[in-house]
Design a protein around this motif. Sequence first.
Motif, PDB file in Angstrom:
ATOM      1  N   PHE A 193       0.822  -1.208   0.000  1.00 26.60           N
ATOM      2  CA  PHE A 193       0.000   0.000   0.000  1.00 26.60           C
ATOM      3  C   PHE A 193       0.859   1.262   0.000  1.00 26.60           C
ATOM      4  N   SER A 194       2.013   1.206   0.669  1.00 28.64           N
ATOM      5  CA  SER A 194       2.920   2.358   0.650  1.00 28.64           C
ATOM      6  C   SER A 194       3.431   2.607  -0.762  1.00 28.64           C
ATOM      7  N   GLN A 195       3.835   1.545  -1.451  1.00 26.62           N
ATOM      8  CA  GLN A 195       4.328   1.706  -2.820  1.00 26.62           C
ATOM      9  C   GLN A 195       3.252   2.311  -3.721  1.00 26.62           C
ATOM     10  N   GLU A 196       2.007   1.903  -3.533  1.00 25.76           N
ATOM     11  CA  GLU A 196       0.916   2.480  -4.319  1.00 25.76           C
ATOM     12  C   GLU A 196       0.819   3.986  -4.085  1.00 25.76           C
ATOM     13  N   GLY A 197       1.000   4.401  -2.822  1.00 30.55           N
ATOM     14  CA  GLY A 197       0.956   5.835  -2.525  1.00 30.55           C
ATOM     15  C   GLY A 197       2.115   6.590  -3.143  1.00 30.55           C
ATOM     16  N   PHE A 198       3.301   5.997  -3.110  1.00 34.11           N
ATOM     17  CA  PHE A 198       4.468   6.655  -3.708  1.00 34.11           C
ATOM     18  C   PHE A 198       4.285   6.835  -5.213  1.00 34.11           C
ATOM     19  N   GLU A 199       3.794   5.799  -5.874  1.00 32.58           N
ATOM     20  CA  GLU A 199       3.610   5.867  -7.325  1.00 32.58           C
ATOM     21  C   GLU A 199       2.545   6.908  -7.686  1.00 32.58           C
ATOM     22  N   GLN A 200       1.555   7.058  -6.826  1.00 29.66           N
ATOM     23  CA  GLN A 200       0.488   8.027  -7.079  1.00 29.66           C
ATOM     24  C   GLN A 200       0.975   9.460  -6.935  1.00 29.66           C
ATOM     25  N   LYS A 201       1.937   9.687  -6.062  1.00 32.07           N
ATOM     26  CA  LYS A 201       2.363  11.044  -5.720  1.00 32.07           C
ATOM     27  C   LYS A 201       3.887  11.128  -5.688  1.00 32.07           C
ATOM     28  N   PRO A 202       4.577  10.855  -6.801  1.00 32.50           N
ATOM     29  CA  PRO A 202       6.044  10.701  -6.779  1.00 32.50           C
ATOM     30  C   PRO A 202       6.816  11.974  -6.467  1.00 32.50           C
ATOM     31  N   PHE A 203       6.156  13.115  -6.506  1.00 33.22           N
ATOM     32  CA  PHE A 203       6.844  14.379  -6.213  1.00 33.22           C
ATOM     33  C   PHE A 203       6.831  14.703  -4.721  1.00 33.22           C
ATOM     34  N   HIS A 204       6.201  13.865  -3.900  1.00 33.88           N
ATOM     35  CA  HIS A 204       6.031  14.140  -2.474  1.00 33.88           C
ATOM     36  C   HIS A 204       7.177  13.497  -1.679  1.00 33.88           C
ATOM     37  N   ARG A 205       7.088  13.495  -0.354  1.00 32.93           N
ATOM     38  CA  ARG A 205       8.108  12.902   0.499  1.00 32.93           C
ATOM     39  C   ARG A 205       7.475  12.341   1.763  1.00 32.93           C
ATOM     40  N   SER A 206       8.155  11.383   2.385  1.00 35.03           N
ATOM     41  CA  SER A 206       7.689  10.825   3.651  1.00 35.03           C
ATOM     42  C   SER A 206       8.461  11.460   4.799  1.00 35.03           C
TER      43      SER A 206
END
Length: 418
Positions: A371-384
């Motif tokens: 689920f984390s990878q799905e979020g990263f792919e959806q919003k690749p310009f963001h950061r954790s």
Amino acid sequence: MSNETHIPMRPVWDQPDTSRIPFKVYTDEQTHQKELEKLFYQNHWCYVGLEAEIPEQGDFKRTVIGERSVIMVRGADGEINVVENVCAHRGMRFCRKKHGNAKEFVCPYHQWSYDLKGNLQGVPFRRGVKQDGQIKGGMPKDFKPADHGLTQLRVAQRGGVVFATFDLEAEPFEDFVGPEMLHYFDRMFNGRKLKLLGYNKQRIPGNWKLMMENIKDPYHPGLLHTWFVTFGLWRADNRSELKMDSHHRHAAMISTRGEGGKNAQTTGVSSFKEEMKLNDPRFLDVEVEPWWNGPTAVMMTLFPSVILQQQVNSVSTRHIQPNGHDSFDFVWTHFGYEDDTEEMTERRLRQANLFGPAGFVSADDGEVIEFSQEGFEQKPFHRSLAELGGREIEETDHMVSETLIRGMYEYWRKQMED
């Protein structure tokens, strides 16, 4: 004027420290390819297996370092060799079996054969064929078999565990691990002969670093793994430490359970269903072992390839095998010790069901990584964010910190930004 969000081509760190991790670190394929070269194929020792997996001469195991297929094999002299699974002739991955026993390795395409050290020993038609009284074909006269063996890796063995590296100039294995982490490594692999108990394997659709992060994230078990709390394996009064090597690449999470058990202090943490009971209470039949020397759990990450697990009586290695930027295979090797009693072996096998990929605990990790990878792919310009416990990198005597994650990415940046 465009309304599209600008997406940088490379990970952009918006501050000097590593408390905010760009999603691009997990989603950029070019970054992934650079990681393979910098972190798996150069300067690093990677896990390949246990000596107990290949006890007899000729026994072999096919595995990987990064995304390169390799074979760990016990030679005719009893020594352990690691060779790359790529024929020197036309590049075929010649070994297809996961495990086996062989006197030699033969590529099925053109029958080039190699000894168990990887030396070329046979080439069909090397001297051509005789036809009408003349020699036709064959290899050039200056062809030297010694120049065309399999790629042979440097091998290090310690305590029954086997590591290898493609890098002939890499520092010695003990220096790579460092004295801080060798202490915990030698605690588990203390000279007792290991006994193979079995394997689990899963493919997780997420970036390989997320599993390293997961084991460097000490406070999520009491939040995500409510089973831990329900049955008393995680409690607020656990004594804990977070340790790192001098480079901050390797780490150990050390935990010692308090004196209570189920229904003991869990202060403010959900226990899912307070009255839940196990059909088989033997899952929680924990026996304190002398070699623990106190800690009831030590989870150790040797960057970049392996997790060494001691969770009560369950001991295993967890091998991370990248498969592109958004997927990795996760191979669990469960083991015990040759001098274990039959009862202890059964106990280790039962408790492996808690922590294997379909276990009451670890199944959660694979799901949240996906689920984390799905979020990263959806919003690749963001950061954790990894700011729990501050933005510094330091060892602690508690688990409420993301310091180990910050330390890993400090090291990652040094290697990747050279």
